[in-house]
Design a protein around this motif. Sequence first.
Motif, short mmCIF file in Angstrom:
data_model
loop_
_atom_site.label_atom_id
_atom_site.label_comp_id
_atom_site.label_asym_id
_atom_site.label_seq_id
_atom_site.Cartn_x
_atom_site.Cartn_y
_atom_site.Cartn_z
N HIS A 205 50.05 1.78 34.52
CA HIS A 205 50.17 1.89 35.98
C HIS A 205 50.08 3.37 36.35
O HIS A 205 51.00 3.94 36.94
N LEU A 206 48.96 3.99 36.00
CA LEU A 206 48.82 5.43 36.16
C LEU A 206 48.88 5.87 37.62
O LEU A 206 49.51 6.89 37.94
N ALA A 207 48.24 5.15 38.51
CA ALA A 207 48.23 5.55 39.92
C ALA A 207 49.64 5.50 40.50
O ALA A 207 50.08 6.44 41.19
N GLN A 208 50.35 4.43 40.22
CA GLN A 208 51.72 4.29 40.70
C GLN A 208 52.62 5.38 40.11
O GLN A 208 53.45 5.97 40.82
N THR A 209 52.45 5.66 38.83
CA THR A 209 53.26 6.67 38.16
C THR A 209 52.99 8.06 38.73
O THR A 209 53.91 8.85 38.96
N ALA A 210 51.72 8.37 38.97
CA ALA A 210 51.36 9.67 39.54
C ALA A 210 51.98 9.85 40.92
O ALA A 210 52.50 10.93 41.25
N GLN A 211 51.94 8.81 41.72
CA GLN A 211 52.54 8.90 43.07
C GLN A 211 54.05 9.10 42.98
O GLN A 211 54.62 9.90 43.74
N PHE A 212 54.69 8.39 42.08
CA PHE A 212 56.14 8.54 41.91
C PHE A 212 56.49 9.96 41.49
O PHE A 212 57.41 10.58 42.04
N LEU A 213 55.78 10.50 40.50
CA LEU A 213 56.07 11.83 39.99
C LEU A 213 55.80 12.90 41.04
O LEU A 213 56.52 13.90 41.13
N ALA A 214 54.75 12.72 41.84
CA ALA A 214 54.45 13.67 42.90
C ALA A 214 55.60 13.73 43.91
O ALA A 214 56.01 14.81 44.35
N ARG A 215 56.13 12.57 44.28
CA ARG A 215 57.26 12.53 45.22
C ARG A 215 58.51 13.14 44.59
O ARG A 215 59.26 13.88 45.23
N ASP A 216 58.73 12.85 43.33
CA ASP A 216 59.95 13.27 42.66
C ASP A 216 59.99 14.77 42.38
O ASP A 216 61.05 15.38 42.43
N THR A 217 58.84 15.36 42.06
CA THR A 217 58.80 16.75 41.62
C THR A 217 58.26 17.73 42.66
O THR A 217 58.49 18.94 42.53
N GLY A 218 57.51 17.24 43.63
CA GLY A 218 56.88 18.14 44.58
C GLY A 218 55.59 18.74 44.06
O GLY A 218 54.92 19.51 44.76
N VAL A 219 55.21 18.38 42.84
CA VAL A 219 53.93 18.82 42.27
C VAL A 219 52.82 17.91 42.80
O VAL A 219 53.02 16.70 42.96
N LYS A 220 51.66 18.48 43.08
CA LYS A 220 50.59 17.75 43.73
C LYS A 220 50.16 16.49 42.97
O LYS A 220 50.17 16.47 41.74
N LEU A 221 49.77 15.48 43.73
CA LEU A 221 49.31 14.22 43.15
C LEU A 221 48.12 14.43 42.22
O LEU A 221 48.04 13.81 41.16
N THR A 222 47.19 15.31 42.62
CA THR A 222 46.01 15.55 41.79
C THR A 222 46.38 16.12 40.43
O THR A 222 45.72 15.83 39.42
N VAL A 223 47.43 16.92 40.39
CA VAL A 223 47.89 17.49 39.12
C VAL A 223 48.44 16.39 38.23
O VAL A 223 48.10 16.31 37.04
N TRP A 224 49.27 15.50 38.79
CA TRP A 224 49.84 14.42 37.98
C TRP A 224 48.77 13.45 37.50
O TRP A 224 48.87 12.91 36.39
N ARG A 225 47.74 13.25 38.28
CA ARG A 225 46.64 12.39 37.81
C ARG A 225 45.99 12.98 36.57
O ARG A 225 45.67 12.27 35.61
N GLN A 226 45.80 14.30 36.59
CA GLN A 226 45.21 14.97 35.43
C GLN A 226 46.15 14.90 34.23
O GLN A 226 45.73 14.65 33.10
N VAL A 227 47.44 15.12 34.47
CA VAL A 227 48.44 15.09 33.40
C VAL A 227 48.45 13.72 32.73
O VAL A 227 48.39 13.60 31.49
N LEU A 228 48.53 12.67 33.52
CA LEU A 228 48.66 11.32 32.98
C LEU A 228 47.38 10.87 32.28
O LEU A 228 47.43 10.06 31.35
N ALA A 229 46.24 11.39 32.71
CA ALA A 229 44.97 11.00 32.09
C ALA A 229 44.87 11.47 30.64
O ALA A 229 44.13 10.90 29.84
N ARG A 230 45.63 12.51 30.28
CA ARG A 230 45.56 13.04 28.91
C ARG A 230 46.93 13.04 28.23
O ARG A 230 47.13 13.72 27.22
N GLN A 231 47.86 12.27 28.77
CA GLN A 231 49.20 12.18 28.21
C GLN A 231 49.22 11.36 26.93
O GLN A 231 48.73 10.23 26.90
N PRO A 232 49.79 11.88 25.83
CA PRO A 232 49.98 11.04 24.64
C PRO A 232 51.15 10.08 24.89
O PRO A 232 52.19 10.51 25.38
#
Length: 273
Positions: free
Chosen positions: A204-231
């Motif tokens: 559920h990468l899209a949902q996770t990225a949105q959650f992390l963006a809200r929780d951390t204040g880090v941009k959604l685009t950054v979390w999308r990149q992070v999750l795309a290459r997360q082990p």
Amino acid sequence: MKSSGDLEKVLATHGVAVKWYEFPFGPPMVEAINTGDIDLGFVGSTPPVFAQAGRAPDIRYVAYSAAYGDNYGIVVPQTSTAKSVRDLKGKRIAVARGSAGQYLLLKALEKNGLKPEDVSFAYLQYSEARSALERGDVAAWVVPDPRLADVEASSGVRVLIRASELPENYGFYIAPRQFAISYPAALRATLKEIDQTEQYARHHLAQTAQFLARDTGVKLTVWRQVLARQPWGVAFPLTPQVIAAQQEVADTFSRYQLLPKAVKVVDAVIDIK
């Protein structure tokens, strides 16, 4: 997992209450485990080695995460003339002392025919390191996600080398020896819940990225990149391959006389299976 309350429900059946603590990186968390303030923590490969060598010898490995990949790297400004790590000879490199990045830097230097004394280590915390790189006070920075993805997007840095190009380097779940021996069922339940949470996030990468963006204040685009290459994934017990990789971490630091004594990683492994 923290926001869902699922872990609290699982551990209530074991008579265990849950408290959450955040740390900027591994070494201070190791100290908290050593003093008995923390019962379980997640950390990179380097802090447990230093703990076993003397800082906190009762810390034990109980589980591991997937090896770092493209989510950890050495970056330089776009304007840098450096094309490889070899070009950093004689330069200052920012790295967090006692972090997994310190090991990755040592291995990157070895791969490029350099020794630690061929460069200058600037031991800086992440926020300080980014400012130093942007000011030109350091030539390069060893940095993990999400900071790596953030600086790639906002500052346009170039990555000279990533962890995926270096020897395997894992993250670990660690606990005090007595806790690991006394409460293996609670540890198993916790680690299984962490893995289930990771697997849900993985699918559920899209949902996770949105959650992390809200929780951390880090941009959604950054979390999308992070999750795309997360082990992904948490496993236990440690396999012979993982132990061997971690022993190479210990041997590398010992070889450069950065440890007060040599350590045998397997001596700090507890099988909670």
